[in-house]
Design an enzyme around this catalytic site. Structure first.
Site, mmCIF file in Angstrom:
data_model
loop_
_atom_site.group_PDB
_atom_site.id
_atom_site.type_symbol
_atom_site.label_atom_id
_atom_site.label_comp_id
_atom_site.label_asym_id
_atom_site.label_seq_id
_atom_site.Cartn_x
_atom_site.Cartn_y
_atom_site.Cartn_z
ATOM 1 N N ASP A 94 10.684 23.917 -2.662
ATOM 2 C CA ASP A 94 11.503 23.311 -3.701
ATOM 3 C C ASP A 94 12.999 23.372 -3.430
ATOM 4 O OD1 ASP A 94 9.090 23.159 -5.373
ATOM 5 O OD2 ASP A 94 9.333 25.330 -5.507
ATOM 6 N N CYS A 140 12.170 25.029 2.172
ATOM 7 C CA CYS A 140 11.139 25.623 1.321
ATOM 8 C C CYS A 140 10.426 24.536 0.510
ATOM 9 C CB CYS A 140 11.782 26.639 0.383
ATOM 10 S SG CYS A 140 12.791 27.879 1.217
ATOM 11 N N ARG A 182 1.504 -10.882 7.111
ATOM 12 C CA ARG A 182 1.436 -9.680 6.285
ATOM 13 C C ARG A 182 2.658 -8.806 6.609
ATOM 14 N NH1 ARG A 182 -3.422 -9.698 8.956
ATOM 15 N NH2 ARG A 182 -2.866 -7.718 9.947
ATOM 16 N N TYR A 217 12.925 31.767 4.471
ATOM 17 C CA TYR A 217 11.705 32.417 4.949
ATOM 18 C C TYR A 217 11.736 32.626 6.457
ATOM 19 C CZ TYR A 217 9.419 31.432 0.446
ATOM 20 O OH TYR A 217 9.087 31.388 -0.879
ATOM 21 N N LYS A 224 0.848 -1.194 0.000
ATOM 22 C CA LYS A 224 0.000 0.000 0.000
ATOM 23 C C LYS A 224 0.887 1.248 0.000
ATOM 24 C CE LYS A 224 -0.477 -0.105 5.041
ATOM 25 N NZ LYS A 224 -1.424 -0.121 6.176
ATOM 26 N N HIS A 239 -5.603 -7.233 13.311
ATOM 27 C CA HIS A 239 -4.377 -6.424 13.198
ATOM 28 C C HIS A 239 -3.914 -6.038 14.596
ATOM 29 C CE1 HIS A 239 -1.474 -4.099 10.948
ATOM 30 N NE2 HIS A 239 -1.689 -3.055 11.724
ATOM 31 N N ARG A 270 -10.233 0.144 14.938
ATOM 32 C CA ARG A 270 -10.552 0.806 13.672
ATOM 33 C C ARG A 270 -11.701 0.051 13.014
ATOM 34 N NH1 ARG A 270 -4.579 1.500 11.021
ATOM 35 N NH2 ARG A 270 -4.935 -0.736 10.769
#
Length: 395
Positions: free
Chosen positions: A324, A322, A230, A274, A39, A172, A137
């Protein structure tokens, strides 16, 4: 590396992957099938390529989070069984059957709805009953033998609904990666799961596959391996935590690289990036690196003491990361020049920066570090020390 633009890329070591697979296979034991969890784009490593490698290595099953991930595998030619661990809209029952995808069933209401749509499609959907033994869950709740005994009748009904084939049952673990501290609760969960399976067997309900061992349990709880395990993060050379006790020799599969794009002098009193969070108190040499949070290198690392490797030397990040770009202090490396390789995760000479290092600086876990790599970072697959292929989602 002419096959890609030398900006920022992830290297995936397929030889390390094969060795890690064999180590996990040995931990699983001869009696358990191995389900490879791929996943989240195989934890950032590239789901399709990882599935092809695992299939060739002898994987028995694949597990994904959702229907889209399952279809990605099927549309790429993956033939091994695939299990969706999470929610799929019941109206997709026909597609689940058509593509031979097994679906998690976590409540009687959902089972009834899935059965309805399966009948409308004239199909039979393979299902795996999900049992909530303490994760809290999804799942038929069975955390207390007496209080939750009604789950037996609900699961029995779900397994006998038309259009559904009860292929498996699973739970799980919540704390199997916590070492000795997780023993009591893990064994309580395992006990609940086994008790429920025995109660169902007395009602004439059985399954081809019973599975509950995640990565932590593959390592530390061999009693829980049952018919299938798993394995997730351990397949990629990462331990699920620092507390697991059984630690086979695993090698991290993923490295993250970039390059120096610019080198400059930062004078005393000058600020960087920044918010002007960093002010130089002496003259520094600084390197700009074309990687940022849009690539999956989190902005939170700005204030965590993060470092990168250049020529095997750790160089601290200056100021805020930042979108990029970011800046590193390379004063210890007077000969650094544009084009030099920067290692953000991985080894460089005798030095290393691990996913666990980034997790500690960021205040998270190694899972999130590798899963966060964005689609604009090409995955470069290495085999035998050479580039085997490149997966670039942008071109």
């Amino acid at each position: 590396m002419k096959e890609i633009l030398r900006r920022t890329w992830a290297e995936i070591d397929l030889d390390a992957l094969a060795a890690d697979f064999q180590a996990v296979r040995a931990c699983a034991g001869e009696g358990a099938q191995l389900c490879c969890v791929i996943k989240a784009d195989a934890y950032g490593h590239g789901a399709v390529r990882m599935a092809r490698e695992f299939e060739a290595l002898g994987a028995d099953w694949f597990a994904v989070s959702n229907m889209e991930e399952a279809l990605q595998l099927r549309n790429s030619g993956i033939k091994k069984p695939v299990l969706v661990l999470g929610f799929t809209p019941a109206e997709e029952a026909g597609a689940l059957a058509r593509f031979d995808i097994s679906q998690c069933v976590f409540s009687l209401d959902y089972a009834r709805e899935l059965s309805l749509y399966a009948q409308r499609a004239g199909a039979v959907v393979k299902i795996h009953i999900k049992v909530d033994t303490g994760m809290g869950r999804l799942g038929f709740c069975y955390q207390d033998f007496q209080r939750d005994s009604g789950a037996v009748a609900e699961i029995k009904e779900a397994c006998t609904l038309p259009g559904l084939y009860p292929q498996g049952a699973f739970t799980h673990f919540a704390s199997a990666d916590e070492g000795a501290g997780g023993d009591a609760f893990t064994m309580r969960q395992f006990g609940c799961f086994k008790e429920l399976l025995e109660a169902l067997l007395r009602e004439g309900v059985s399954f081809d596959l019973r599975h509950c061992a995640n990565s932590g349990a593959v390592l530390d709880y061999p009693l829980s391996h049952l018919d299938m395990v798993r394995a997730g993060v351990i397949l990629y050379g990462l331990y699920p935590s620092g507390e697991v006790r059984r630690r086979p020799a695993l090698k991290p599969v993923l490295s993250l690289r970039s390059v120096v794009s610019h080198v400059k002098t930062v004078y005393p009193g000058a600020t960087v990036s920044y918010g002007r969070d960093f002010t130089a108190d002496k003259e520094l040499r600084a390197a700009t690196i074309p990687v940022g949070y849009a690539d999956g290198y989190p902005r939170l690392l700005s204030s965590g003491g993060a470092q990168v490797l250049i020529r095997g030397v750790r160089c601290p990040i200056l100021g805020r990361i930042c979108m990029d770009q970011m800046v590193a202090d390379v004063s210890a490396l007077p000969s650094v020049k544009p084009g030099d390789i920067v290692t953000l995760i991985g080894r460089d000479g005798d030095g290393a920066v691990t996913a666990e290092d980034l997790a500690a600086w960021e205040g998270t876990i190694n899972y999130e570090v590798v899963c966060a790599l964005s689609k604009r970072v090409p995955r470069v697959y290495i085999k035998g020390g050479k580039i085997d292929s490149v997966y670039n989602q942008l071109v």
